[in-house]
Motif scaffolding. Structure first.
Motif, PDB file in Angstrom:
ATOM      1  N   UNK A  77     -18.158 -36.327  23.097  1.00  0.00           N
ATOM      2  CA  UNK A  77     -19.353 -35.858  23.340  1.00  0.00           C
ATOM      3  C   UNK A  77     -19.657 -34.857  24.606  1.00  0.00           C
ATOM      4  N   UNK A  78     -20.827 -34.180  24.689  1.00  0.00           N
ATOM      5  CA  UNK A  78     -20.634 -33.333  25.946  1.00  0.00           C
ATOM      6  C   UNK A  78     -21.627 -33.865  26.851  1.00  0.00           C
ATOM      7  N   UNK A  79     -21.550 -33.407  28.195  1.00  0.00           N
ATOM      8  CA  UNK A  79     -22.631 -33.820  29.022  1.00  0.00           C
ATOM      9  C   UNK A  79     -24.048 -33.508  28.575  1.00  0.00           C
ATOM     10  N   UNK A  80     -25.044 -34.400  29.097  1.00  0.00           N
ATOM     11  CA  UNK A  80     -26.468 -34.055  28.348  1.00  0.00           C
ATOM     12  C   UNK A  80     -26.854 -32.749  29.222  1.00  0.00           C
ATOM     13  N   UNK A 120     -36.743 -33.672  26.552  1.00  0.00           N
ATOM     14  CA  UNK A 120     -35.561 -34.185  25.787  1.00  0.00           C
ATOM     15  C   UNK A 120     -34.396 -34.214  26.420  1.00  0.00           C
ATOM     16  N   UNK A 121     -33.531 -35.463  26.313  1.00  0.00           N
ATOM     17  CA  UNK A 121     -32.094 -35.320  26.879  1.00  0.00           C
ATOM     18  C   UNK A 121     -31.478 -35.238  25.580  1.00  0.00           C
ATOM     19  N   UNK A 122     -30.494 -33.927  25.476  1.00  0.00           N
ATOM     20  CA  UNK A 122     -29.751 -33.872  24.276  1.00  0.00           C
ATOM     21  C   UNK A 122     -28.217 -33.762  24.567  1.00  0.00           C
ATOM     22  N   UNK A 123     -27.400 -33.858  23.594  1.00  0.00           N
ATOM     23  CA  UNK A 123     -25.929 -33.679  23.838  1.00  0.00           C
ATOM     24  C   UNK A 123     -25.410 -33.250  22.507  1.00  0.00           C
ATOM     25  N   UNK A 124     -24.248 -32.768  22.414  1.00  0.00           N
ATOM     26  CA  UNK A 124     -23.477 -32.482  21.145  1.00  0.00           C
ATOM     27  C   UNK A 124     -22.396 -33.555  21.247  1.00  0.00           C
ATOM     28  N   UNK A 125     -22.003 -34.027  19.744  1.00  0.00           N
ATOM     29  CA  UNK A 125     -20.982 -35.053  19.705  1.00  0.00           C
ATOM     30  C   UNK A 125     -20.358 -34.699  18.402  1.00  0.00           C
ATOM     31  N   UNK A 126     -19.088 -35.152  18.385  1.00  0.00           N
ATOM     32  CA  UNK A 126     -18.268 -35.153  16.818  1.00  0.00           C
ATOM     33  C   UNK A 126     -19.022 -36.118  16.049  1.00  0.00           C
ATOM     34  N   UNK A 165     -22.898 -32.813  15.802  1.00  0.00           N
ATOM     35  CA  UNK A 165     -24.165 -33.567  15.572  1.00  0.00           C
ATOM     36  C   UNK A 165     -24.866 -33.190  16.717  1.00  0.00           C
ATOM     37  N   UNK A 166     -26.331 -33.158  16.937  1.00  0.00           N
ATOM     38  CA  UNK A 166     -27.151 -33.102  18.014  1.00  0.00           C
ATOM     39  C   UNK A 166     -27.653 -34.556  18.134  1.00  0.00           C
ATOM     40  N   UNK A 167     -27.757 -35.119  19.493  1.00  0.00           N
ATOM     41  CA  UNK A 167     -28.235 -36.198  19.692  1.00  0.00           C
ATOM     42  C   UNK A 167     -29.136 -36.167  20.928  1.00  0.00           C
ATOM     43  N   UNK A 168     -30.086 -37.186  20.711  1.00  0.00           N
ATOM     44  CA  UNK A 168     -30.948 -37.352  21.949  1.00  0.00           C
ATOM     45  C   UNK A 168     -31.124 -38.817  22.346  1.00  0.00           C
ATOM     46  N   UNK A 169     -31.386 -38.925  23.664  1.00  0.00           N
ATOM     47  CA  UNK A 169     -31.460 -40.076  24.162  1.00  0.00           C
ATOM     48  C   UNK A 169     -32.886 -40.727  24.028  1.00  0.00           C
ATOM     49  N   UNK A 170     -33.036 -41.847  23.384  1.00  0.00           N
ATOM     50  CA  UNK A 170     -34.289 -42.644  23.061  1.00  0.00           C
ATOM     51  C   UNK A 170     -34.103 -44.194  23.774  1.00  0.00           C
ATOM     52  N   UNK A 171     -34.819 -44.596  24.874  1.00  0.00           N
ATOM     53  CA  UNK A 171     -34.761 -45.891  25.191  1.00  0.00           C
ATOM     54  C   UNK A 171     -33.424 -46.380  25.662  1.00  0.00           C
ATOM     55  N   UNK A 172     -32.548 -45.576  26.181  1.00  0.00           N
ATOM     56  CA  UNK A 172     -31.618 -45.715  26.682  1.00  0.00           C
ATOM     57  C   UNK A 172     -30.308 -45.488  25.851  1.00  0.00           C
ATOM     58  N   UNK A 173     -30.602 -45.309  24.487  1.00  0.00           N
ATOM     59  CA  UNK A 173     -29.691 -45.053  23.380  1.00  0.00           C
ATOM     60  C   UNK A 173     -29.496 -43.746  22.802  1.00  0.00           C
ATOM     61  N   UNK A 174     -28.302 -43.400  22.257  1.00  0.00           N
ATOM     62  CA  UNK A 174     -28.232 -41.969  21.892  1.00  0.00           C
ATOM     63  C   UNK A 174     -28.275 -42.047  20.362  1.00  0.00           C
ATOM     64  N   UNK A 175     -29.215 -41.236  19.625  1.00  0.00           N
ATOM     65  CA  UNK A 175     -29.506 -41.219  18.342  1.00  0.00           C
ATOM     66  C   UNK A 175     -29.319 -39.947  17.745  1.00  0.00           C
TER      67      UNK A 175
END
Length: 92
Positions: A83-86, A71-77, A35-45
């Protein structure tokens, strides 16, 4: 131990233009959902963008961003175990 790498095909895009995220996994089974995640208010969603791990351990996720800013994004299981580095994408 599993690991995920990620890179973006663009570091800067216009609102609505797609960015293609590609990478490689180690220690994660082919067919596993990422899944692709992005950082919002210090949390990964988690965003509504997923990919399955290919037999050769690679993946591709395409995503368009609709909000201006960085956009700060990472990929996670899907389970969130690995998860990857952002990476950062500037949306204008």
């Amino acid at each position: 131990m599993g690991s995920i790498t990620v890179s973006a095909n663009h570091k800067a895009v216009k609102v609505g233009n797609a960015v293609v995220f590609t990478g490689r996994v180690k220690g994660i089974k082919a067919g596993s959902t990422l899944v692709l995640q992005h950082q919002r208010n210090g949390k990964w969603t988690t965003l509504k963008a997923t990919a399955a791990v290919n037999k050769n351990g690679t993946y591709t996720i395409k995503r368009a961003f609709t909000t201006k800013g960085t956009e700060h994004v990472r990929v996670a299981t899907k389970s969130g175990t690995f998860h990857s580095s952002p990476v950062s994408v500037q949306v204008s």
